[in-house]
Design a protein around this motif. Structure first.
Motif, PDB file in Angstrom:
ATOM      1  N   ASP A 237       0.827  -1.211   0.000  1.00 32.44           N
ATOM      2  CA  ASP A 237       0.000   0.000   0.000  1.00 32.44           C
ATOM      3  C   ASP A 237       0.858   1.257   0.000  1.00 32.44           C
ATOM      4  N   GLU A 238       1.914   1.236   0.827  1.00 29.60           N
ATOM      5  CA  GLU A 238       2.803   2.399   0.881  1.00 29.60           C
ATOM      6  C   GLU A 238       3.521   2.603  -0.452  1.00 29.60           C
ATOM      7  N   LEU A 239       3.943   1.477  -1.076  1.00 30.59           N
ATOM      8  CA  LEU A 239       4.616   1.576  -2.366  1.00 30.59           C
ATOM      9  C   LEU A 239       3.681   2.143  -3.430  1.00 30.59           C
ATOM     10  N   ARG A 240       2.425   1.663  -3.432  1.00 34.32           N
ATOM     11  CA  ARG A 240       1.463   2.165  -4.406  1.00 34.32           C
ATOM     12  C   ARG A 240       1.206   3.657  -4.212  1.00 34.32           C
ATOM     13  N   LEU A 241       1.110   4.109  -2.943  1.00 35.74           N
ATOM     14  CA  LEU A 241       0.922   5.530  -2.669  1.00 35.74           C
ATOM     15  C   LEU A 241       2.126   6.335  -3.153  1.00 35.74           C
ATOM     16  N   SER A 242       3.333   5.811  -2.869  1.00 36.56           N
ATOM     17  CA  SER A 242       4.539   6.520  -3.291  1.00 36.56           C
ATOM     18  C   SER A 242       4.609   6.625  -4.813  1.00 36.56           C
ATOM     19  N   VAL A 243       4.251   5.520  -5.495  1.00 38.09           N
ATOM     20  CA  VAL A 243       4.268   5.534  -6.961  1.00 38.09           C
ATOM     21  C   VAL A 243       3.287   6.560  -7.501  1.00 38.09           C
ATOM     22  N   ASN A 244       2.076   6.634  -6.904  1.00 41.02           N
ATOM     23  CA  ASN A 244       1.085   7.609  -7.349  1.00 41.02           C
ATOM     24  C   ASN A 244       1.581   9.036  -7.155  1.00 41.02           C
ATOM     25  N   VAL A 245       2.210   9.289  -5.990  1.00 40.93           N
ATOM     26  CA  VAL A 245       2.741  10.631  -5.718  1.00 40.93           C
ATOM     27  C   VAL A 245       3.845  10.985  -6.710  1.00 40.93           C
ATOM     28  N   LEU A 246       4.744  10.012  -6.959  1.00 40.56           N
ATOM     29  CA  LEU A 246       5.840  10.271  -7.892  1.00 40.56           C
ATOM     30  C   LEU A 246       5.317  10.508  -9.310  1.00 40.56           C
ATOM     31  N   GLN A 247       4.329   9.699  -9.732  1.00 36.18           N
ATOM     32  CA  GLN A 247       3.769   9.886 -11.065  1.00 36.18           C
ATOM     33  C   GLN A 247       3.092  11.247 -11.199  1.00 36.18           C
ATOM     34  N   SER A 248       2.325  11.649 -10.172  1.00 34.52           N
ATOM     35  CA  SER A 248       1.660  12.957 -10.213  1.00 34.52           C
ATOM     36  C   SER A 248       2.682  14.084 -10.265  1.00 34.52           C
ATOM     37  N   THR A 249       3.719  13.970  -9.440  1.00 35.80           N
ATOM     38  CA  THR A 249       4.771  14.991  -9.425  1.00 35.80           C
ATOM     39  C   THR A 249       5.482  15.061 -10.768  1.00 35.80           C
ATOM     40  N   PHE A 250       5.804  13.885 -11.317  1.00 33.86           N
ATOM     41  CA  PHE A 250       6.520  13.805 -12.589  1.00 33.86           C
ATOM     42  C   PHE A 250       5.716  14.453 -13.711  1.00 33.86           C
ATOM     43  N   ARG A 251       4.416  14.191 -13.743  1.00 31.37           N
ATOM     44  CA  ARG A 251       3.580  14.701 -14.821  1.00 31.37           C
ATOM     45  C   ARG A 251       3.280  16.190 -14.672  1.00 31.37           C
TER      46      ARG A 251
END
Length: 750
Positions: A237-251
């Protein structure tokens, strides 16, 4: 008892053999299910790869149609060659599913037809066959084919997904049954062992103890597995949240980010890369490079191939804020980019790719350039203003004496002609100094509310005989009352200078357009243009259809003495005077020009309030008088000249070289009717300060100032202070007489 135990043991062994056989059969089935699942996953991957190939072919074809770059054609041919083998490979893997094979065989000709249409479009584009392109586009066949192909591939993928789910469920059920059989077999073995070992209490006790230990270990293992599972779920769950945050930041990043492999293929990019670099999915950096010309930060030196950021970073270099200028072939404005690069390395330390971050510094660099240009012009202006003071002192003496000399040589025409040449030269010098003071924003303005449309119409009438018949003059004036708070004479000079420059840029004739318009410069414009205050302005534009200006010429156009004309054809002070007038009036000036297409210069002037003011009438030629004039002038030549001129007009004179000497005479009781003082005088006291000191001692004293350079002592915000009278140097005898009479006629000090 022993026989019974043997029977039970034999039966147990038979049952154990049956369980073992079943376990082997189920294991074989489990392996078969796993193979089916693996095959289904492989088919899904090949369907996805085929979809990507089709998209890449379509993207390359579109790129070629837009840019005609050989790189897109090469990419299309490479992808085209891969599609047929990919279809055959997929058909081979689907051979056990007749329905899927039939659907794929129906899709294959559609896909190949779509690729054939793309190839035809590229060929027609290369041959510039517009009719063929129009006919091909008119049929609109390609998009429908691609939608059908993609729909069929989606159907194949959905069917495979269903099969994958079914086979996964079968595999899990088989695994559960197999596990149950294994457990049953283990239990049976334990029972058999218990029966055999019951002959010995000691063996039975040891077996029981071992069983208890096994159960305890099993419980501990189950607890550990549960705890581990809980940790894994939390970590997931933490990894999925981190991935979502990173993807949002990246985009959402404003900087363009490209992740490339060792061959320069773009593996990952964000939306900013498409906006800033015109990058699209599937492009190689070599394709991207072909869309633009790239230069070093100076904008002049081309960037060599091995100096490109991608080449450097793939060599292992790390860098921050590498500057380069990109000029797109599409005609879009150049971009000033700051690039940071970091290589990526694999487990062995070899370079496997790189990360490049591009920051668009176009706006900030333009603001810095404008600020630097403004500071340079201000520095030149200060130097110019200081020099003008001394020049105007000398010109006052020269022009005044040559004027007298011309009058006195009426009976000697040859000498009078020589004197007139000197007088004309002095007049031209005075005009030159006046232009320099205009650029330096040190000219005293007399602003009033001017109706702009009427003023521009009058100027247009003045220009027609000045510019000649080969220049067509047009006006585009915004309707309605529109006033600007400016000095009308300076506006006339400014438009005249711009019109003459426009005429010189149209040697074979052309069109000159004078425009007026109400405009509002907002905060965004003010941020992009140094020294601009946001708000309402009255815009006056002068446009021509001439040769235009290069960018480097535009940047230097307002500098004094800068000119592109031949020697003797221009002083280079026309636009610098216009610049100074607009800036001193509280406005803004902007040049828009394109080489070979003409130039537009826009003046943004402060708006007036209410109706326009009526211009003052021309005063009659003034005479002299008998009053006493107190002259304060530090330059001996000017002081002697002024006192001589005043005495020739009938006035009595008293003179002092500075403020201290003047105050000493006043404190000694020296009578006078008018204080005529230079503003810039030595002794630690300006002419304005001297007048204030004199007013304290003699309230109501009349004051007339003179100067060749005011230094803001009596001029603020571009105009004379209220109640102040100023006679600017150099001046003629009649101008001196007129201002003396006007000052004597006023009732209080300035």
């Amino acid at each position: 008892m022993i026989a019974t135990q043997r029977v039970i043991l034999g039966a147990g062994l038979a049952i154990l053999l049956i369980i073992t056989a079943a376990s082997i059969a189920l294991d074989v089935k489990s392996r078969s299910d796993a193979a089916w699942v693996s095959q289904t996953v492989q088919i899904q991957k090949k369907i996805s790869d085929l979809r990507v190939l089709l998209r890449r072919a379509e993207s390359a074809a579109r790129g070629y149609e837009l840019y005609r770059s050989p790189g897109f054609s090469e990419e299309f041919q490479a992808v085209h060659a891969s599609i047929a083998p990919a279809l055959a490979d997929l058909k081979h893997d689907l051979r056990d599913n007749p329905d899927q094979v039939a659907l794929l065989e129906g899709t294959e000709p559609l896909a190949m037809r779509r690729i054939e249409i793309a190839a035809t479009a590229m060929r027609l584009r290369a041959e510039n066959d517009q009719a063929g392109i129009a006919a091909l586009n008119g049929r609109a066949e390609g998009r429908g084919l691609m939608d059908t192909v993609m729909g069929n591939l989606d159907h194949l993928s959905t069917e495979e997904e269903r099969l994958l789910n079914e086979r996964s469920r079968d595999s899990r059920r088989t695994g559960i049954v197999l596990l149950g059989i294994d457990v049953a077999g283990a239990v049976l073995i334990l029972l058999l062992v218990a029966l055999v070992m019951r002959e010995s209490r000691r063996t039975t006790g040891e077996l029981q103890n071992s069983l208890e230990q096994t159960q305890a270990a099993k419980a501990a293992l189950e607890e550990a597995v549960a705890e581990r599972t809980e940790h894994l779920v939390t970590a997931h769950d933490e990894l999925r949240l981190s991935v979502n945050v990173l993807q949002s930041t990246f985009r959402s990043m404003a900087e363009a980010v490209l992740v490339i492999d060792a061959e320069g293929n773009v593996l990952l990019s964000n939306p900013a890369a498409e906006r800033m670099l015109q990058h699209r999915a599937g492009m190689n950096l070599s394709n991207l490079r072909a869309l633009s010309d790239v230069f070093h930060g100076d904008g002049v030196t081309p960037l060599k191939a091995d100096e490109l950021p991608s080449k450097r970073v793939l060599r292992g270099e790390q860098f921050e804020e590498l500057e380069m200028i990109v000029r797109p072939h599409s005609g879009n404005p150049p971009r000033h980019l700051m690039i940071s690069g970091r290589p990526m390395r694999d487990a062995k330390g070899n370079i496997s790719g790189a990360v490049l971050v591009y920051h668009d510094a176009t706006t900030s660099r333009e603001t810095e350039r404008q600020l630097h240009q403004s500071q340079k012009l201000d520095a030149i202006g200060k130097l110019t203003g200081g020099v003008a003071h001394d020049f105007n002192n000398m010109l006052t003496v020269i022009s005044g004496n040559t004027e007298t000399l011309v009058e006195s040589l009426k009976d000697q025409p040859e000498l009078q002609r020589t004197a007139r040449l000197i007088d004309d030269a002095a007049e031209r010098c005075a005009e030159l100094i006046q232009h320099l003071l205009a650029f330096a924003r040190r000219q005293p303005l007399e602003p009033r509310n001017v109706e702009i449309n009427a003023a521009i119409s009058d100027i247009a009438k003045l220009l027609r005989p000045t510019l000649g018949e080969q220049i067509q003059i047009e006006t585009a004036l915004e309707q309605g009352q529109m006033t600007a708070h400016i000095d009308p004479s300076r506006l006339t000079n400014a438009v005249l200078n711009m019109a003459i420059n426009a005429r010189d840029a149209m040697p074979n004739g052309g069109k000159l357009l004078l425009e007026t318009q109400r405009v509002v410069l907002d905060e965004a414009y003010a941020q992009a243009n140094a020294e601009v205050q946001p708000g309402a302005y009255v815009m006056v534009a002068v446009s021509d259809t001439g040769t235009g200006m290069l960018p480097d010429v535009q940047q230097k156009a307002f500098e004094p003495f800068f000119t592109t004309k031949e020697v003797g054809k221009g002083s280079g002070l026309g636009l610098s005077m216009v610049y100074g007038f607009v800036k001193q009036s509280g406005g803004h000036i902007k040049i828009y020009s394109e080489e070979g297409h003409g130039t537009t210069i826009k003046l943004y002037l402060p708006p007036g309030e209410g109706t326009s003011d009526v211009a003052a009438g021309v005063a009659p030629q003034a005479e002299g008088g008998a009053e006493t004039i107190f002259v304060v002038e530090d330059d001996t030549l000017v002081r002697n000249f002024v006192t001589a001129q005043l005495q020739s007009l009938g006035y009595k004179t008293v003179a002092a070289p500075d403020g201290r000497a003047a105050l000493q005479l006043i404190e000694a009781g020296q009578p006078f009717d008018l204080l005529f003082t230079d503003i810039v005088i030595p002794g630690g006291m300006s002419g304005r300060e001297l007048a204030e000191e004199v007013a304290r001692r003699r309230p109501g004293v009349r004051v007339l100032y003179t100067s060749g350079y005011t230094d803001n002592a009596v001029v603020h915000h571009g105009k004379l202070d209220d109640g102040v009278m100023l006679l600017t140097k150099p001046y003629r005898r009649n101008q001196l007489a007129e201002m003396i009479r006007k000052a004597l006629g006023r009732g209080a000090a300035g």
